[in-house]
Design a protein around this motif. Structure first.
Motif, short mmCIF file in Angstrom:
data_model
loop_
_atom_site.label_atom_id
_atom_site.label_comp_id
_atom_site.label_asym_id
_atom_site.label_seq_id
_atom_site.Cartn_x
_atom_site.Cartn_y
_atom_site.Cartn_z
N THR A 1 0.69 -1.13 -0.13
CA THR A 1 0.16 -0.11 0.19
C THR A 1 0.87 1.31 0.14
N ARG A 2 0.27 2.07 -0.40
CA ARG A 2 0.95 3.64 -0.76
C ARG A 2 0.32 4.46 0.12
N ASN A 3 0.98 5.11 1.38
CA ASN A 3 0.21 5.74 2.27
C ASN A 3 0.94 7.16 2.33
N LEU A 4 0.25 8.17 1.89
CA LEU A 4 0.74 9.46 2.04
C LEU A 4 0.86 10.25 3.14
N VAL A 5 2.16 10.62 3.63
CA VAL A 5 2.48 11.02 4.98
C VAL A 5 2.50 12.86 5.11
N ASP A 6 3.22 13.36 3.89
CA ASP A 6 3.48 14.66 3.38
C ASP A 6 3.45 14.96 2.37
N ARG A 7 2.90 16.32 1.81
CA ARG A 7 3.27 16.76 0.53
C ARG A 7 4.21 17.51 0.24
N GLY A 8 5.01 17.92 1.21
CA GLY A 8 6.16 18.93 1.01
C GLY A 8 6.03 19.95 0.40
N ASN A 9 4.75 20.70 0.53
CA ASN A 9 4.36 21.96 -0.25
C ASN A 9 4.52 21.80 -1.50
N GLY A 10 4.12 20.77 -2.28
CA GLY A 10 4.07 20.42 -3.72
C GLY A 10 5.64 20.17 -4.12
#
Length: 248
Positions: free
Chosen positions: A84-93
Motif C-alpha cells: 500500500t502507498r500511504n501519503l504522509v506529507d506533500r512537502g508543499n508540492g
C-alpha cells in the motif's frame, strides 16, 4: 484492511484558546524528520531534480531511529495487495513522503522513477532491492544512453524514458541485489537504472519510508518494465491507499 497499530480513539474535545495552549507541542522523532526534510528542500529545491542535495536528505533519513509508535497511524496494510502507498506529507508540492506497507513475499513491478529522486528507509522488517539496467543498456556497454552522473546533484534523466522512439525489446540485466534491514537507507534515480523492491519474508509485513522529489510519478505516472523482454508500459500512480493517516 487496517492500520498495523490501531489509531487512538478520536474523541472530540473543545479547542483550547490560544492563551491556554502554553508552549508549542514537542515534535516526536518522526515528525521532526518530516520538518527537517521540508527545511532541506526549502522554498525552491525539490521542484527541479537537479537542485536537490541527495546526501543531505539521506543523512536526515539515517539520523532518524525508527519508532513504530510515531509512524504507525500512517501505516495501513492490505493483504490483497502487494503493498500500500500511504501519503504522509506533500512537502508543499515539492515532494511526496510515503509509507509503504509490504505484504509478506510480495514485490513491486520493475519501474523507473519519472525523472525524480527517491530516498528509502526501512522502518520495519527487511526489503530486497534489485537494480536493473535500462533496456537500451547491455553488459558490454552499460552506459550506452545513460546521462552522465554528477556527484552532488545526480541527473535523473535517461533517454529511455524521455525518447519517443520505440525500443527494441531486450531482457533486462540485473546489476545488483541488496537486502536492507531496519534503519537501512538507500537512494535510487533513473540515472542509476530501474529497480524492484520485494519483501523477502513470507510471514512478516515490512514497512518503508519513501521520499520522492519532485513528485513526478504521483502527478504524471511512471513506467513499469517486463524483465524478460524490456517492454515498458506507462502507469498512473495518482491513487494513495491513505492520506495523512486517513484511509481513502
Amino acid at each position: 484492511m487496517a492500520s498495523i497499530i490501531s489509531t487512538p480513539d478520536a474523541t472530540k474535545r473543545r479547542p483550547l484558546h490560544d492563551s491556554a495552549r502554553g508552549s508549542p507541542e514537542r515534535l516526536d522523532g518522526f515528525h521532526a524528520l518530516i520538518k527537517d526534510i521540508n527545511t532541506i528542500l526549502g522554498p525552491c529545491n525539490g521542484i527541479d531534480s537537479q537542485g536537490v542535495d541527495v546526501e543531505e536528505l539521506k543523512a536526515a533519513m539515517q539520523a532518524y531511529a525508527s519508532n513504530e509508535d510515531e509512524w504507525a497511524k500512517y501505516a495501513f496494510e492490505d493483504q490483497s495487495r502487494a503493498y500500500t502507498r500511504n501519503l504522509v506529507d506533500r512537502g508543499n508540492g515539492k515532494s511526496n513522503l510515503l509509507i509503504l506497507v509490504w505484504t509478506p513475499g510480495k514485490a513491486s513491478p520493475i519501474h523507473d522513477h519519472a525523472n525524480a529522486h527517491c530516498v528509502m528507509k526501512i522502518l520495519r522488517g527487511r526489503l530486497t532491492e534489485t537494480i536493473y539496467g535500462w533496456p537500451c543498456q547491455s553488459a558490454t556497454n552499460p552506459s550506452e544512453c545513460a546521462t552522465a552522473p554528477s556527484s552532488l546533484y545526480p541527473s535523473t534523466n535517461h533517454t529511455c524514458s524521455l525518447s519517443t522512439t520505440v525500443l527494441e525489446p531486450a531482457a533486462l540485466n540485473v546489476r545488483r541485489e541488496t537486502t536492507y534491514t531496519k534503519e537501512g537507507v538507500t537512494y535510487m534515480s533513473d540515472q542509476l537504472g530501474l529497480h524492484r523492491i520485494r519483501n523477502p519474508c513470507e510471514r512478516e509485513v515490512a514497512v518503508s519510508l519513501h521520499l520522492y522529489t519532485p513528485p513526478n510519478a504521483a502527478k504524471h505516472g511512471c513506467h513499469i518494465f517486463d524483465e524478460s523482454t524490456g517492454k515498458k508500459s506507462h502507469v498512473q500512480q495518482c491513487h494513495f491507499y491513505s492520506e495523512l493517516g486517513v484511509k481513502l
